[in-house]
Design a protein around this motif. Structure first.
Motif, short mmCIF file in Angstrom:
data_model
loop_
_atom_site.label_atom_id
_atom_site.label_comp_id
_atom_site.label_asym_id
_atom_site.label_seq_id
_atom_site.Cartn_x
_atom_site.Cartn_y
_atom_site.Cartn_z
N GLU A 1 -18.78 -8.88 30.35
CA GLU A 1 -17.53 -9.00 31.12
C GLU A 1 -16.35 -8.37 30.39
O GLU A 1 -15.23 -8.36 30.89
N GLY A 2 -16.60 -7.87 29.17
CA GLY A 2 -15.54 -7.22 28.41
C GLY A 2 -14.73 -8.16 27.54
O GLY A 2 -13.72 -7.76 26.96
N LYS A 3 -15.17 -9.40 27.43
CA LYS A 3 -14.46 -10.36 26.59
C LYS A 3 -14.96 -10.28 25.15
O LYS A 3 -16.11 -9.93 24.89
N THR A 4 -14.10 -10.61 24.22
CA THR A 4 -14.47 -10.63 22.79
C THR A 4 -15.15 -11.96 22.47
O THR A 4 -14.72 -13.02 22.92
N ALA A 5 -16.24 -11.87 21.70
CA ALA A 5 -16.96 -13.09 21.33
C ALA A 5 -17.49 -12.96 19.90
O ALA A 5 -17.80 -11.85 19.44
#
Length: 352
Positions: A227-231
């Motif tokens: 989803e393009g989120k940083t993790a």
């Protein structure tokens, strides 16, 4: 007159000493025609680079020059051999001294200088061991050959680690060696050979593997979700769950073949304190996401689309895929590179 003779003798001695600093490579090549051309080459980025050429005279070719460092080189024929288009070549170590190389359709032999004599001794050992394969069932020959090859390469690296030929074998054997075994050999490399870029890289890999060895706390890294989120890995590991970090890629057939087995494990243990975190070596975001969808991978997915240069790969010194890291509920690494039944057994023992 005596003074002139004395000066002449000194000049001859000086010239003889100076000549020892040069190399002279002589040899023959099966199928080489009179007046034919052979090349002296080295390999760079998977391709031959010619550094000299020689014309065959009376069945013999000759190369002369001076070499500051010892390098693995090849002598290659230009003409086709017999009625085929197969071009022959033989490799050796280019170093100052007198070197002789004989190239045939069955292979090549080399002699004359320390590294080349050592190189030929190892090849002779390999040839003898290969002869014994004739008595091994055909279906087992490939597995037995791999075992022989690995053993010979490791022994050669250990025996000649203070010479360029030993470094050559170490580069081939490194992927078959345990981390601590490799670390011991790297410490034995003389200072004059330790600046080889591949050796420097090898030392860095060993350092990273030692930092993420079994018994060590997991090393955190940051990547992106589909989803393009940083993790971060720490969002999953070290928080009371047993976590399997699975390094894979959509273009890796063995990786994809292992997914059904991981799905089975995930369904069995996901409600018992178990999680999988997939780290992809993909560079194509579309292919990565499509593979996740098609294979119904419902666990967390991470990537930075940097393939072998990704943060996850660098952190854990991953050199092959599929590759797994198993982390216990407290964040300690308890297994590396387990697959199939071994992996499932380790997970079953870890999940309470």
């Amino acid at each position: 007159m005596k003074k002139l003779i004395y000066l002449l003798v000194i000049t001859i001695i000086f010239a003889a000493c100076a000549s020892k600093k040069d190399y002279i490579v002589t040899g023959s090549i099966e199928g080489g025609v009179e007046g034919g051309i052979v090349y002296l080459s080295f390999v760079e980025k998977g391709s031959f680079v010619n550094i000299d050429s020689s014309v065959i005279k009376n069945g013999v070719f000759t190369f002369k020059g001076r070499q500051d460092t010892v390098v693995n080189c090849y002598v290659r024929s230009k003409e086709k051999v017999g009625n085929t288009n197969r071009k022959l070549y033989g490799d050796f170590f280019l170093e100052n001294g007198e070197i002789n190389i004989i190239i045939t359709t069955k292979g090549s032999t080399v002699s004359g200088t320390p590294n080349n004599d050592a190189y030929q001794a190892i090849r002779n050992e390999m040839y003898e061991l290969q002869k014994n394969l004739a008595s091994v069932p055909k279906e087992e020959q490939m597995k037995e050959f791999d075992k022989i090859f690995t053993g010979v390469m490791k022994n050669a690296a250990t025996r000649y680690i203070s010479m360029p030929v030993g470094i050559h074998f170490l580069k081939q054997a490194q992927h078959f060696m345990e981390t601590e075994e490799l670390a011991v050999l790297l410490k034995r490399i003389p200072e004059g050979l330790a600046n080889d870029p591949e050796i420097v890289h090898m030392k860095d890999i060993v350092k990273r593997k030692q930092a993420t060895a079994i018994g060590c706390k997991f090393v955190d890294f940051t990547m992106s979700t589909p989803e393009g989120k940083t993790a971060k890995l720490s969002e999953y590991a070290g928080n009371g769950k047993v976590v399997l970090v699975d390094f894979w890629a959509s273009w890796c057939a063995p990786c994809c073949s292992a997914i059904p087995g991981l799905i089975k494990i995930y369904e069995q243990y996901k409600d018992k304190g178990f999680e999988i975190v997939a780290v992809s070596l993909d560079q194509d975001a579309k292919a990565w996401k499509e593979a996740i969808r098609k294979m119904n991978m419902s666990w967390p997915q991470l990537t930075d689309l940097k393939a072998w240069k990704s943060e996850g790969v660098k952190s854990y010194a991953v050199g092959i895929i599929p590759y797994t890291i198993l982390i216990d509920a407290g964040g300690k690494i308890i297994a590396r590179n387990l697959h199939g039944d071994e992996l499932e057994k380790a997970i079953a023992e870890s999940v309470k």
